[in-house]
Every structure is written in structure tokens, then in C-alpha cells.
Design an enzyme around this catalytic site. Structure first.
Site, PDB file in Angstrom:
ATOM      1  N   PRO A   2       0.824  -1.215   0.000  1.00  0.00           N
ATOM      2  CA  PRO A   2       0.000   0.000   0.000  1.00  0.00           C
ATOM      3  C   PRO A   2       0.860   1.268   0.000  1.00  0.00           C
ATOM      4  O   PRO A   2       1.907   1.304   0.631  1.00  0.00           O
ATOM      5  CB  PRO A   2      -0.793  -0.124   1.301  1.00  0.00           C
ATOM      6  CG  PRO A   2      -0.827  -1.574   1.601  1.00  0.00           C
ATOM      7  CD  PRO A   2       0.456  -2.143   1.061  1.00  0.00           C
ATOM      8  N   GLU A   3       0.393   2.264  -0.736  1.00  0.00           N
ATOM      9  CA  GLU A   3       1.123   3.531  -0.847  1.00  0.00           C
ATOM     10  C   GLU A   3       0.226   4.645  -0.290  1.00  0.00           C
ATOM     11  O   GLU A   3      -0.762   4.352   0.384  1.00  0.00           O
ATOM     12  CB  GLU A   3       1.507   3.748  -2.321  1.00  0.00           C
ATOM     13  CG  GLU A   3       2.316   2.560  -2.862  1.00  0.00           C
ATOM     14  CD  GLU A   3       2.596   2.618  -4.360  1.00  0.00           C
ATOM     15  OE1 GLU A   3       2.798   3.730  -4.890  1.00  0.00           O
ATOM     16  OE2 GLU A   3       2.615   1.550  -4.995  1.00  0.00           O
ATOM     17  N   ARG A 113       2.266  -9.827   8.803  1.00  0.00           N
ATOM     18  CA  ARG A 113       3.564 -10.432   8.463  1.00  0.00           C
ATOM     19  C   ARG A 113       4.710  -9.494   8.821  1.00  0.00           C
ATOM     20  O   ARG A 113       5.021  -9.298   9.978  1.00  0.00           O
ATOM     21  CB  ARG A 113       3.621 -10.831   6.982  1.00  0.00           C
ATOM     22  CG  ARG A 113       2.548 -11.844   6.618  1.00  0.00           C
ATOM     23  CD  ARG A 113       2.553 -12.105   5.114  1.00  0.00           C
ATOM     24  NE  ARG A 113       1.238 -12.392   4.613  1.00  0.00           N
ATOM     25  CZ  ARG A 113       0.696 -13.607   4.538  1.00  0.00           C
ATOM     26  NH1 ARG A 113       1.381 -14.649   4.925  1.00  0.00           N
ATOM     27  NH2 ARG A 113      -0.525 -13.778   4.074  1.00  0.00           N
ATOM     28  N   ARG A 153      21.414  14.036  -7.994  1.00  0.00           N
ATOM     29  CA  ARG A 153      21.187  12.583  -8.044  1.00  0.00           C
ATOM     30  C   ARG A 153      21.514  12.078  -9.450  1.00  0.00           C
ATOM     31  O   ARG A 153      21.141  12.700 -10.432  1.00  0.00           O
ATOM     32  CB  ARG A 153      19.719  12.247  -7.726  1.00  0.00           C
ATOM     33  CG  ARG A 153      19.233  12.829  -6.431  1.00  0.00           C
ATOM     34  CD  ARG A 153      19.600  11.966  -5.248  1.00  0.00           C
ATOM     35  NE  ARG A 153      19.404  12.724  -4.015  1.00  0.00           N
ATOM     36  CZ  ARG A 153      19.798  12.307  -2.821  1.00  0.00           C
ATOM     37  NH1 ARG A 153      20.424  11.150  -2.698  1.00  0.00           N
ATOM     38  NH2 ARG A 153      19.596  13.037  -1.755  1.00  0.00           N
TER      39      ARG A 153
END
Ligand SMILES: [Zn+2]
Length: 272
Positions: A2-3, A113, A153
Site C-alpha cells: 500500500p502507498e 507479516r 542525483r
């Protein structure tokens, strides 16, 4: 995993259902899902009222009376369900922690989990959040901060978008969608992006995430028996998980490939 849209959906639903409610009892069926001894966890949470619900990155937080917080992360498979105390019908998985409220309803935390439900103080909360990058739906997400965090970056743009220390809350599904919306190929190196492309990327990130929230996110399991919105994003994805199918914009077959170890989807016509 999930985001932001999925966790924001949980935040909205938890606000609607448990804000202001008092915890009657807590049942821990899996020690590894929590961070304290079971007795300590249960006694610390019991009788407290939920005073607030918030989200940061992919975390959702239940604010308890007295300066305690229940911090949860779903990781891959975790699901939250709201229903009547004692029911087992309709649960999205195996319950690991159950919170009963005094009004006869319960929250079921299932299949965590590697995910968890931790009881922490304000200090613990701040520690957890200290490494997180810019929150894309907050005021700190402005163009200067965005370009600042990407400046210098040299990596590929898709893994950079998923780096929680730069911009938080974006994962594999929405990074594919964001790059499609921006017309940028996921394998482009950051230094090759033109200023106009960076501007477009900046603009589409919140737009794609907000659309995901509007559509209820992509988690397929309902939050409660009356929840008809959650999962609506699944039919809305333009490229994610659509390898081999025609692009919804131009008809070109959507390419599916692995990039930095993650399944990646793009349209070679719409994205440059
Ligand atoms: Zn296309």
C-alpha cells in the site's frame, strides 16, 4: 505494498469509524506484530480513547488519550477491517491484533507479516519518522524542495521516486503511473531530465496520488461490509500491471520489464 492513496483511504475510514471511541480490550494473537510484551501492550492501550487519526508516508497512526500512539505499517499484505466484535465473517485475512471498542465494534489487523502495530510515545513516533523525505501531499512539497531533493542525483528516475528518504509514500504502482502521466520513461537517468520535464513531474505527483485517493486506492479487500469504494483504483491504472495490454491513451502495447528489481510498466509512445 500500500502507498499513500491506500493508507490515506485507511486514514479516512478510521476517522469515520473509530475516532472518539474508547478501547475496551485488545487481543494479540501474534506477538511479532507488536513491539511490547503482550500484557504491557494490552494494559497500555485498554480504556484509552482514540483522540486522532493521522497518516505519514505509508504509516497510519491512532492517537490515544495520554500521549500514546498506535503506529501501523501494512508492508506487503497487511489489511485493516472494521466490524462487529466477535465476528469472523468477511475478514480480509488472519487476524493478528484485535481492538475491541466499548460500542461493540472492533478493528481487526490482519496478515501483517512484516508489517506491525506498535504502541509508542511521541518520541518513538518522531524516531520512526526522522528518516522520511518530503510528504508529497503536504505544504512542504513545493517546487524548490522537490528540485532540491533530486539535485545532484545520478540514478534512474523511477527508483528515485520510490526512495522514501527523498519523497515518501510513493511505491511501485504509483511511480509507474506518475511517470506515465509525466510522459517520462522510467529508465531515464535523473541528469537527462529537462527543466520542463522536472516541472511536469512535480505537478503530476500530487495529482496522480489524489486521483488514487478519490478512487479508493487499489487494496481489493473491503474495510467494512458497507465499504464500496476501496479498490476502485484497480480499474483506473493506465500502465501499472497492464503489461501486454493496449495503452489507454494511444493503443501501443504497454511494456512490462524489470527495472532495479521491480516490475515496471510504460508506453513507449506516450513516454520519452
Ligand atoms: Zn500510449
Amino acid at each position: 505494498m500500500p502507498e499513500i492513496p491506500e493508507m490515506e483511504r485507511y486514514r479516512q475510514l478510521l476517522t469515520e469509524t473509530v475516532l472518539g471511541k474508547q478501547i475496551k480490550d485488545v487481543t494479540v494473537l501474534r506477538q511479532r506484530s507488536i513491539n511490547l510484551d503482550i500484557d504491557e501492550f494490552v494494559s497500555s492501550a485498554t480504556a484509552r480513547v482514540i483522540e486522532g487519526v493521522s497518516r505519514r508516508a505509508k504509516y497510519v497512526v491512532l492517537h490515544l488519550y495520554g500521549g500514546f500512539f498506535l503506529l501501523t505499517h501494512m508492508m506487503l499484505d497487511g489489511r485493516i477491517f472494521y466490524g462487529i466484535t466477535g465476528q469472523s465473517e468477511g475478514l480480509p485475512g488472519k487476524p493478528e491484533v484485535i481492538i475491541d471498542f466499548t460500542d461493540g465494534n472492533s478493528l481487526f489487523f490482519c496478515d501483517l507479516r512484516l508489517g506491525f502495530l506498535h504502541l509508542v510515545t511521541r518520541e518513538g513516533l518522531n524516531d520512526t519518522f526522522s528518516d522520511l523525505g518530503i510528504e508529497p501531499l503536504s505544504d512542504e512539497f513545493n517546487f524548490d524542495n522537490f528540485t532540491g531533493t533530486l539535485k545532484g542525483r545520478r540514478g534512474l528516475i523511477k527508483p528515485l521516486l520510490m526512495d522514501q528518504k527523498l519523497i515518501c509514500g510513493i511505491g511501485n504502482a504509483y511511480s509507474n503511473e506518475i511517470l506515465f502521466a509525466a510522459g517520462i520513461l522510467p529508465g531515464r537517468k535523473m541528469p537527462t531530465l529537462q527543466e520542463g520535464e522536472i516541472r511536469t513531474l512535480y505537478e503530476v505527483i500530487p495529482r496522480v496520488l489524489r486521483k488514487g485517493i478519490e478512487h479508493g486506492g487499489y487494496i481489493e479487500e473491503q474495510f467494512a461490509s458497507w465499504d464500496n469504494l476501496t479498490g476502485g483504483q484497480n480499474s483506473q491504472f493506465l500502465v501499472y500491471d497492464r503489461g501486454g495490454q493496449p495503452c489507454k491513451v494511444c493503443g501501443t502495447t504497454v511494456t512490462e520489464m524489470k527495472l532495479s528489481g521491480r516490475w515496471t510498466y510504460y508506453c513507449s509512445t506516450c513516454q520519452k
